[in-house]
Design an enzyme around this catalytic site. Structure first.
Site, PDB file in Angstrom:
ATOM      1  N   CYS A 149       6.193  -7.133   2.281  1.00 24.92           N
ATOM      2  CA  CYS A 149       6.636  -5.819   2.767  1.00 24.92           C
ATOM      3  C   CYS A 149       5.457  -5.035   3.328  1.00 24.92           C
ATOM      4  O   CYS A 149       4.783  -4.295   2.603  1.00 24.92           O
ATOM      5  CB  CYS A 149       7.314  -5.019   1.653  1.00 24.92           C
ATOM      6  SG  CYS A 149       7.953  -3.417   2.200  1.00 24.92           S
ATOM      7  N   CYS A 152       5.553  -1.238   2.988  1.00 29.78           N
ATOM      8  CA  CYS A 152       5.226  -0.741   1.642  1.00 29.78           C
ATOM      9  C   CYS A 152       3.713  -0.734   1.412  1.00 29.78           C
ATOM     10  O   CYS A 152       3.153   0.221   0.898  1.00 29.78           O
ATOM     11  CB  CYS A 152       5.828  -1.628   0.558  1.00 29.78           C
ATOM     12  SG  CYS A 152       7.597  -1.832   0.640  1.00 29.78           S
ATOM     13  N   ASP A 153       3.088  -1.851   1.741  1.00 29.09           N
ATOM     14  CA  ASP A 153       1.741  -2.110   1.231  1.00 29.09           C
ATOM     15  C   ASP A 153       0.614  -1.976   2.248  1.00 29.09           C
ATOM     16  O   ASP A 153      -0.561  -1.992   1.869  1.00 29.09           O
ATOM     17  CB  ASP A 153       1.702  -3.520   0.616  1.00 29.09           C
ATOM     18  CG  ASP A 153       2.736  -3.689  -0.501  1.00 29.09           C
ATOM     19  OD1 ASP A 153       3.086  -2.669  -1.119  1.00 29.09           O
ATOM     20  OD2 ASP A 153       3.188  -4.812  -0.749  1.00 29.09           O
TER      21      ASP A 153
END
Ligand SMILES: Cc1cc2nc3c(=O)[nH]c(=O)nc-3n(C[C@H](O)[C@H](O)[C@H](O)COP(=O)(O)OP(=O)(O)OC[C@H]3O[C@@H](n4cnc5c(N)ncnc54)[C@H](O)[C@@H]3O)c2cc1C
Lengths: 328, 235
Positions: A149, A152-153
């Site tokens: 992801c 997200c990261d």
């Protein structure tokens, strides 16, 4: 990036209560399911979408640049519009997981995490999930530098060196997002050519932070408690190389989610996708499928193709129900 | 104003059920670490304008030492609820965390749980007999993170022994580095008195009941493990 306040669909507090009976129950609230809901709602069918989240994979998309009418829009915002649009035509949204689908006579009995219901038609639109590399270190270092992801990261890799594995649109979009934070982004791909649209490839080629590592495959992901390096193999020479990285983002495609269909005897193709006809019907009467989970649209997995299949499935459902009621 | 008129209307809708006053305490700081402190203040003002029952007070970590000390706040930005000070936000609740924040306002303002607290979970929550901190590291663009935040905050709401802290990993990059955060949500259960890490893991199911279930069980295991270790040392 500026500050934004999303009302992400994942968290919308309104979730309808599950009723006893519907005309159409749609499994999955991605673009296919929400478009099906819009069309079914407009056809005056009693319609519900049961989904773990509303937006599907698109929630993981940073910016969508190829949905007609929107030159650039955040994935979550586009999906919020899909949902609102479907609700406007009466489709209900229930947050939950579908656990089991059974056919009893002309009805589908559907067990969910929020109760049991029945419907004349099920539109199956569960999409797909990330395919894994299946190499040593991938599972062990998940969350410790291995990520699926980027949205997200990515921001956690400021000033770090990262690799993206894959050659499709998602890999290129993720690599581009990562260049906003990382000091260096390697794009590792097994072939010299890419599946990604040329526009993404051209843009990334011009980016000074990006280096293409082709034609290589990842053999192992290594590190003590966190990702430290990748062991790569050149697909042409067989030579092994070590690439020191702090993180690796895996974008090698998706796998259709079809577990719920197996007991129903739904026909799948050799790669596991649901075989559908031009009207999105499956081999089980009353069960239609739409979106990334199917064989339709020549294997193109995009929002617009998922949405199109949703529309076709809903209209086919309408015809099916009309016929069913004519027989009763 | 940081919220658009359209979003402000949504906030109004969402917060309609709030029954009693919800007092939010915001501890700010100055300097580069508090790059979003002005935005947070504006956001709180916007929320107040959407619903007058939601009020806020702004304190300065270094100037309002007494209050900061009372709530154990050492560094800004920190947002907490006066009535439920164990529910905390370290950093801005923006992006996908914004709905989680609104959800907390509803929780405090109605006292109604927005998940199913079955007897099994309740038993586990009541059995927590150590002071714990549950950190949930997030980035605002992570769609799975709000479930972890909500879960930690709901347990903090129910158990007097648990502090649930959302940590925005970019604003609190030092803390994120200390806990090796390279994926979010990253969840860390820490013993409040010693600072010892009992358990850490990444990820959270994107469904509130499943999320609470996961956090309650992780806490349960962390405590069992902690006791096991102590027991072992005792011999
Ligand atoms: C990072 C990323 C970026 C992308 N960017 C673009 C882009 O820019 N443009 C573009 O056109 N496409 C893009 N795509 C592809 C696009 O998102 C997909 O093609 C599309 O989302 C497929 O839609 P779908 O409705 O078939 O399935 P999905 O979007 O996968 O939705 C499936 C839904 O079903 C739910 N579900 C599954 N099982 C159950 C169950 N048992 N019970 C309840 N609910 C269930 C899931 O939670 C999900 O909500 C991107 C994909 C990714 C991953």
């Amino acid at each position: 990036m500026g500050i934004e306040f999303s009302f992400s669909l994942t968290e919308t507090p309104t979730s309808a209560d599950l009723k006893e009976e519907y005309d159409v129950l749609i499994v999955g609230g991605g673009p296919a399911g929400l478009s099906a809901a819009l069309y079914a709602g407009r056809s005056m069918l009693r319609t519900v979408v049961v989904s773990k989240d509303f937006g599907g994979q698109v929630l993981d998309a940073h910016l969508v640049e190829n949905y007609p009418g929107f030159s650039s829009i955040k994935g979550s915002e586009l999906m919020e519009r899909f949902r609102e649009h479907a609700e406007k035509f009466g489709a209900e949204m229930v947050k939950g997981e579908v656990k089991k689908i059974q056919k009893e006579g002309n009805w589908f009995v559907v067990e969910t995490s929020v109760g049991v219901t029945r419907a004349k038609v099920v539109i199956y639109a569960t999409g797909s999930t990330h395919r894994k590399l299946g190499v040593p270190g991938e599972a062990e270092l998940l969350g410790k530098g291995v990520s699926y992801c980027a949205i997200c990261d990515a921001a956690l890799f400021r000033g770090k060196v990262v690799a993206v594995v894959g050659g499709g649109n998602t890999a290129f979009m993720d690599a581009e997002l990562l260049t906003e934070y990382a000091s260096k982004v390697y794009l590792i791909h097994r072939r010299r050519g890419f599946r990604a649209e040329p526009i993404y490839v051209e843009r990334l080629k011009k980016n000074p932070k990006v280096e293409f590592v082709i034609p290589y495959v990842v053999k192992r992901i290594e590190g003590e408690g966190k990702v430290e390096r990748l062991v790569l193999e050149n697909r042409e020479t067989g030579e092994e190389n070590i690439l020191p990285v702090d993180g690796v983002f895996i974008d090698i495609g998706m796998e259709p989610q079809t577990e719920l269909l197996k007991p129903l005897g739904v026909e799948l193709d050799e790669r596991g996708y649901v075989v559908v006809g031009p009207d999105q019907s499956t081999n089980v009467p009353g069960l239609f499928a739409a979106g990334d989970v199917t064989t339709a649209c020549n294997g193109v997995h995009q929002i617009i193709t998922a949405a199109a299949q949703g529309a076709v499935a809903a209209l086919s459902a309408y015809e099916y129900i009309k016929k069913l009621e004519g027989e009763e | 104003m940081v919220l658009s008129d359209k979003d402000l209307n949504k906030v109004k809708e969402i917060l309609k059920p709030v029954e009693k006053e919800v007092k939010i305490l915001f501890f700010r700081d100055d300097g580069p670490e508090c790059q979003y402190c002005n935005v947070i203040e504006e956001l709180l003002e916007d929320i107040h304008s959407a619903n007058e029952k939601v009020v806020y007070e702004v304190y300065h970590v270094k100037k309002d030492v007494e209050v900061a000390k009372k709530y154990g706040v050492e560094k800004g930005p920190v947002i907490l609820f006066e009535e439920a000070p164990r529910i905390q936000y370290w950093g801005i609740p923006s992006g996908h965390e914004f709905p989680a924040f609104l959800g907390d306002i509803l929780l405090v303002g109605t006292g109604k749980l927005d998940f199913e607290l079955n007897p099994h979970l309740k038993e586990h929550i009541d059995a927590i007999d150590e002071d714990l901190i549950v950190y949930v590291f997030v980035t605002p663009s992570c769609p799975y993170c709000p479930y972890a935040v909500k879960a930690a905050h709901r347990i903090a709401y129910l158990s007097p022994r648990v502090k649930g802290i959302m940590v925005e990993a970019i604003e609190y990059s030092d803390l994120a580095d200390r806990y090796n955060v390279s994926a979010v949500p990253k969840n860390v259960i820490v013993k409040a008195d010693t600072g010892e890490t009992l358990l850490e893991w990444e990820g959270c199911p994107p469904e509130i009941n499943a999320a609470v279930d996961m956090f309650v069980h992780q806490i349960h295991h962390a405590l069992l493990h902690a006791k096991g270790v102590e027991h072992h040392h005792g011999h």
